[in-house]
Write an enzyme that holds these catalytic residues in place. Structure first.
Site, PDB file in Angstrom:
ATOM      1  N   ASP A  47      -3.924  -3.385  -3.546  1.00  0.00           N
ATOM      2  CA  ASP A  47      -4.128  -1.949  -3.320  1.00  0.00           C
ATOM      3  C   ASP A  47      -2.975  -1.119  -3.873  1.00  0.00           C
ATOM      4  OD1 ASP A  47      -6.232  -0.287  -2.388  1.00  0.00           O
ATOM      5  OD2 ASP A  47      -4.892   0.447  -0.819  1.00  0.00           O
ATOM      6  N   GLU A  88       2.326   7.504   0.074  1.00  0.00           N
ATOM      7  CA  GLU A  88       1.668   6.202   0.080  1.00  0.00           C
ATOM      8  C   GLU A  88       2.409   5.199  -0.803  1.00  0.00           C
ATOM      9  OE1 GLU A  88      -2.507   7.142   0.642  1.00  0.00           O
ATOM     10  OE2 GLU A  88      -2.922   5.486  -0.733  1.00  0.00           O
ATOM     11  N   GLU A 140     -11.651   8.234  -1.103  1.00  0.00           N
ATOM     12  CA  GLU A 140     -10.806   8.479   0.077  1.00  0.00           C
ATOM     13  C   GLU A 140     -11.587   8.274   1.376  1.00  0.00           C
ATOM     14  OE1 GLU A 140      -7.867   8.325  -0.541  1.00  0.00           O
ATOM     15  OE2 GLU A 140      -6.941  10.126  -1.370  1.00  0.00           O
ATOM     16  N   GLU A 210     -15.938  -0.477  -4.043  1.00  0.00           N
ATOM     17  CA  GLU A 210     -15.170  -0.658  -2.797  1.00  0.00           C
ATOM     18  C   GLU A 210     -15.539  -1.982  -2.128  1.00  0.00           C
ATOM     19  OE1 GLU A 210     -12.643   0.960  -1.452  1.00  0.00           O
ATOM     20  OE2 GLU A 210     -12.558   2.641  -2.840  1.00  0.00           O
TER      21      GLU A 210
HETATM   22  C1  HMH Z   1      -9.522   0.430  -3.223  1.00  0.00           C
HETATM   23  N1  HMH Z   1      -9.970   2.641  -2.324  1.00  0.00           N
HETATM   24  C2  HMH Z   1      -9.068   1.685  -2.566  1.00  0.00           C
HETATM   25  N2  HMH Z   1      -7.783   1.840  -2.242  1.00  0.00           N
HETATM   26  C3  HMH Z   1      -7.358   2.984  -1.658  1.00  0.00           C
HETATM   27  N3  HMH Z   1      -6.037   3.107  -1.329  1.00  0.00           N
HETATM   28  C4  HMH Z   1      -8.283   4.009  -1.385  1.00  0.00           C
HETATM   29  C5  HMH Z   1      -9.597   3.792  -1.728  1.00  0.00           C
HETATM   30  C6  HMH Z   1      -7.906   5.298  -0.696  1.00  0.00           C
HETATM   31  O1  HMH Z   1      -6.759   5.861  -1.144  1.00  0.00           O
END
Ligand code: HMH
Length: 221
Positions: A47, A88, A140, A210
């Site tokens: 991520d 983040e 998001e 996702e």
């Molecule tokens: C895969 N989708 C993914 N990572 C993230 N951090 C977000 C959405 C939301 O910021």
């Protein structure tokens, strides 16, 4: 009968795919406390790479907002999202060291590469602002919905995972997602049928990507 916005109508129409993206077995395992921690580490490392690709995408949405809309509220909402992305990135570094994950050593897996190249395709000036804004919301909102679910009353999320869940599951981020949804709905309402069709297709693609992204956490278990 309450008048649903365009996005809520689509989420309802594609409820099973939306559910697959926001109630994935990985998320369920976080929520019920059975998560495999090596899966969590893998997700964290992947991520971080995704978010680094997401920043330029968000910037491209901001540029489109500035060029294509009269209303500066869109710009303010998008900029607020970018400020959160700045925090983040710092958070990923801190969290990675907490879990013993060496971020610089991580190679993106296929699903991540695919998702990042999809983001890149959305950055093209050929992609309408309304379509890109819808994608921004979807990306998001999946995280907001998924991680808020892990913090609900009755969830058995491990203490050491709560900070991660809170990052996306907190109420302020939830409200920001609602505001973004309203801004996207406003654009979708005034869009042509052609643009609306493209935005719906992009929303579905985001949900599929996702699901594939969450699936990556399970490699090798
Ligand atoms: C895969 N989708 C993914 N990572 C993230 N951090 C977000 C959405 C939301 O910021």
């Amino acid at each position: 009968k309450v008048d649903l916005g365009v996005i809520a109508t689509w989420v309802k129409k594609h409820a099973s795919l939306y559910e697959a993206a926001t109630r994935h077995p990985f998320i369920e395992s976080i929520r019920n406390g059975t998560v495999d921690l090596s899966s969590f580490r893998r997700w964290l490392g992947q991520d971080n790479i995704f978010v680094r690709a997401f920043v330029p995408f968000a910037a491209s949405v901001l540029v489109k907002a500035c060029n294509e809309t009269d209303d500066s509220s869109d710009m303010e909402v998008i900029l607020g999202g970018m400020a959160a992305l700045n925090d983040e990135l710092a958070w990923f570094k801190k969290e990675a060291s907490k879990w013993g994950v060496t971020l610089s050593a991580i190679v993106p897996l296929a699903a991540n590469v695919g998702y990042c190249s999809f983001l890149k395709s959305l950055m093209s000036s050929e992609v309408e602002y309304t379509v890109a804004l819808t994608a921004f919301w979807a990306i998001e909102a999946v995280y907001q919905d998924s991680f808020a679910y892990c913090l609900e009353e009755g969830a058995e999320t491990l203490e050491e995972l709560k900070e991660t869940c809170y990052r996306w599951g907190n109420d302020d981020f939830g409200e920001w997602c609602c505001t973004l949804e309203e801004r996207a709905n406003r654009r979708l309402q005034m869009a042509s049928e052609d643009v609306r069709k493209k935005a719906e297709a992009v929303l579905l693609r985001v949900l599929e990507l996702e699901v594939e992204f969450w699936d990556m956490s399970r490699v090798g278990i």
